[in-house]
Write an enzyme that holds these catalytic residues in place. Structure first.
Site, PDB file in Angstrom:
ATOM      1  N   ARG A  84       0.833  -1.212   0.000  1.00  0.00           N
ATOM      2  CA  ARG A  84       0.000   0.000   0.000  1.00  0.00           C
ATOM      3  C   ARG A  84       0.864   1.257   0.000  1.00  0.00           C
ATOM      4  O   ARG A  84       0.534   2.253  -0.629  1.00  0.00           O
ATOM      5  CB  ARG A  84      -0.942  -0.031   1.212  1.00  0.00           C
ATOM      6  CG  ARG A  84      -1.994   1.052   1.157  1.00  0.00           C
ATOM      7  CD  ARG A  84      -3.036   0.867   2.238  1.00  0.00           C
ATOM      8  NE  ARG A  84      -2.495   0.992   3.574  1.00  0.00           N
ATOM      9  CZ  ARG A  84      -3.158   0.721   4.688  1.00  0.00           C
ATOM     10  NH1 ARG A  84      -4.406   0.279   4.620  1.00  0.00           N
ATOM     11  NH2 ARG A  84      -2.600   0.865   5.866  1.00  0.00           N
ATOM     12  N   LYS A 186      -2.772   6.672   1.178  1.00  0.00           N
ATOM     13  CA  LYS A 186      -2.562   7.176   2.540  1.00  0.00           C
ATOM     14  C   LYS A 186      -1.694   8.431   2.431  1.00  0.00           C
ATOM     15  O   LYS A 186      -0.541   8.477   2.852  1.00  0.00           O
ATOM     16  CB  LYS A 186      -1.932   6.103   3.432  1.00  0.00           C
ATOM     17  CG  LYS A 186      -2.810   5.838   4.672  1.00  0.00           C
ATOM     18  CD  LYS A 186      -2.359   4.658   5.469  1.00  0.00           C
ATOM     19  CE  LYS A 186      -2.737   4.847   6.933  1.00  0.00           C
ATOM     20  NZ  LYS A 186      -4.151   4.590   7.234  1.00  0.00           N
ATOM     21  N   GLU A 222     -16.495   6.412   4.698  1.00  0.00           N
ATOM     22  CA  GLU A 222     -15.809   5.858   5.871  1.00  0.00           C
ATOM     23  C   GLU A 222     -15.682   6.934   6.924  1.00  0.00           C
ATOM     24  O   GLU A 222     -16.295   7.999   6.805  1.00  0.00           O
ATOM     25  CB  GLU A 222     -14.438   5.290   5.470  1.00  0.00           C
ATOM     26  CG  GLU A 222     -13.512   6.307   4.817  1.00  0.00           C
ATOM     27  CD  GLU A 222     -12.092   5.778   4.611  1.00  0.00           C
ATOM     28  OE1 GLU A 222     -11.583   5.093   5.505  1.00  0.00           O
ATOM     29  OE2 GLU A 222     -11.497   6.078   3.560  1.00  0.00           O
TER      30      GLU A 222
HETATM   31  C1  LIG Z   1      -5.272   3.948   7.685  1.00  0.00           C
HETATM   32  C2  LIG Z   1      -6.709   4.225   7.348  1.00  0.00           C
HETATM   33  C3  LIG Z   1      -7.719   3.276   7.507  1.00  0.00           C
HETATM   34  C4  LIG Z   1      -7.479   1.931   8.144  1.00  0.00           C
HETATM   35  O1  LIG Z   1      -6.551   1.159   7.476  1.00  0.00           O
HETATM   36  P1  LIG Z   1      -5.839  -0.070   8.236  1.00  0.00           P
HETATM   37  O2  LIG Z   1      -4.928  -0.634   7.209  1.00  0.00           O
HETATM   38  O3  LIG Z   1      -6.925  -0.978   8.632  1.00  0.00           O
HETATM   39  O4  LIG Z   1      -5.133   0.524   9.398  1.00  0.00           O
HETATM   40  C5  LIG Z   1      -9.002   3.588   7.087  1.00  0.00           C
HETATM   41  N1  LIG Z   1      -9.290   4.803   6.572  1.00  0.00           N
HETATM   42  C6  LIG Z   1      -8.354   5.750   6.420  1.00  0.00           C
HETATM   43  C7  LIG Z   1      -8.743   7.046   5.826  1.00  0.00           C
HETATM   44  C8  LIG Z   1      -7.031   5.491   6.813  1.00  0.00           C
HETATM   45  O5  LIG Z   1      -6.112   6.433   6.706  1.00  0.00           O
END
Ligand SMILES: *Cc1c(COP(=O)(O)O)cnc(C)c1O
Length: 341
Positions: A84, A186, A222
């Site tokens: 990722r 991210k 989300e």
């Molecule tokens: C990091 C993140 C998540 C959760 O991802 P994980 O890999 O489960 O930690 C969900 N939404 C956003 C916007 C994030 O930055």
């Protein structure tokens, strides 16, 4: 394992505690990652004209190392974080860090800070890799030089007073990310936009905010940094990854556990506001929160409540199954666990 004596292990929260060392590598203008290695935890220096400070050219990851019930330090799905990180970097024109380079670097810094990993029942070591565009520039274009950093910090539960049902609220005032923008990366720039929405809902007594899809406000996206799930009649459902949603590794793990271990039906697709409000159970997922139950969702000053019976909930079964794998209390049928070497 001898524990670091400077730390109050019984009262870990979710904040930064300095550790011995951090990892750093720099990408030079001739196109190579160099000066790779550990250095004492501390501040970094940056050009005031750096791309990360001026234009937000930076991405991060978040993962954890656990002291498992077998007494060894382990990672959970680290390779997926590496993948990722590479995908996020690509979207922001940051030179790719290979999965091997990423995994070796994380290993190195965790190994040097083993005495900062809490015991199995006290918490975990949070790992924060980031890569930043550092070189001076004025025009909007990708930086020529980059810094890859990894720092680690011991954390307890994300929730100060233990697990609790969250009061969430749907916002129609703000979006988190547009569907063809950088929501699925991210990217550091995705988070500053959630600060004001969050501040406003906390002032009204809520714990977490649910963003709607930016091109269809009937369906969910989300939370600020966690994915959302609903359960209705033994069907577990979560919004599909349509562009604005971050592909959470906890999200994917929950889907696989529900499907492969718990015999729930799983669905990825549009989750409407109506489905959310009529669900039996609702929870958020993320590395930091793990699986966090939702006790109510508010919309337009109406509050919809869910049953608060955690002991008998599917949410608990899912959370426990995940934690048991992470802590090596049960068999790991998915090969998610790797040892710190
Ligand atoms: C990091 C993140 C998540 C959760 O991802 P994980 O890999 O489960 O930690 C969900 N939404 C956003 C916007 C994030 O930055």
């Amino acid at each position: 394992m001898i524990k670091n004596k400077k730390i109050d292990w019984d009262n870990l929260g979710f904040n930064v505690i300095e550790t011995r060392s951090m990892y750093e590598a720099t990408f030079n203008s001739s196109g190579k990652w160099e000066s790779r290695g550990l250095k004492p935890y501390g501040n970094i220096s940056l050009s005031p004209a750096s791309a990360v400070l001026n234009y937000g050219q930076g991405v991060f990851e978040g993962t954890k190392s656990f002291m498992s019930s077998k007494g060894q330090a382990v990672f959970f799905r680290l390779k997926d974080n590496a993948r990722r990180f590479a995908a996020s970097s690509k979207r922001l024109c940051i030179p790719e860090i290979s999965t091997d380079f990423f995994i070796d670097a994380v290993n190195e810094v965790v190994k040097d800070n083993l005495d900062y990993i809490p015991d199995n029942d006290k918490g975990s070591l949070y790992i924060r890799p980031l890569v930043l565009g550092t070189g001076p520039m004025l025009g909007v274009k990708p930086a020529k030089t980059y810094t890859f950093l990894i720092f680690v910090t011991p954390v307890g539960s994300y929730f100060k007073s233990g697990l609790k049902y969250l009061d969430a609220v749907i916002t129609k005032k703000y979006h988190r990310a547009a569907i063809k923008s950088i929501g699925s990366a991210k990217a550091i720039g995705n988070y500053s936009g959630t600060l004001l929405p969050y501040k406003e809902i906390v002032e009204k007594g809520f714990d977490e905010i649910i963003f709607l899809n930016s091109s269809n406000e009937d369906i969910l996206d989300e939370a600020r940094s966690a994915n959302i799930f609903i359960i209705k009649d033994n069907i577990l459902k979560t919004p599909a990854l349509q562009g604005s949603i971050l592909p959470g590794i906890t999200r994917d793990s929950v889907l696989k556990i529900a499907d492969g271990m718990l015999d729930l039906d799983i669905e990825e697709g549009d989750v409407t506001i109506d489905e959310l409000l009529n669900a039996d159970e609702v929870f958020f997922t993320g590395t930091a929160v793990v699986v966090a139950p939702v006790g109510s969702v508010s919309l337009d000053s109406r509050k919809y409540k869910y049953r608060r019976d955690f002991e008998n909930s599917l949410t608990k079964q899912i959370r426990d199954s995940l934690l048991d794998i992470q802590n090596e209390k049960t068999k790991d049928p998915f090969d998610w666990i790797t040892k710190v070497k």
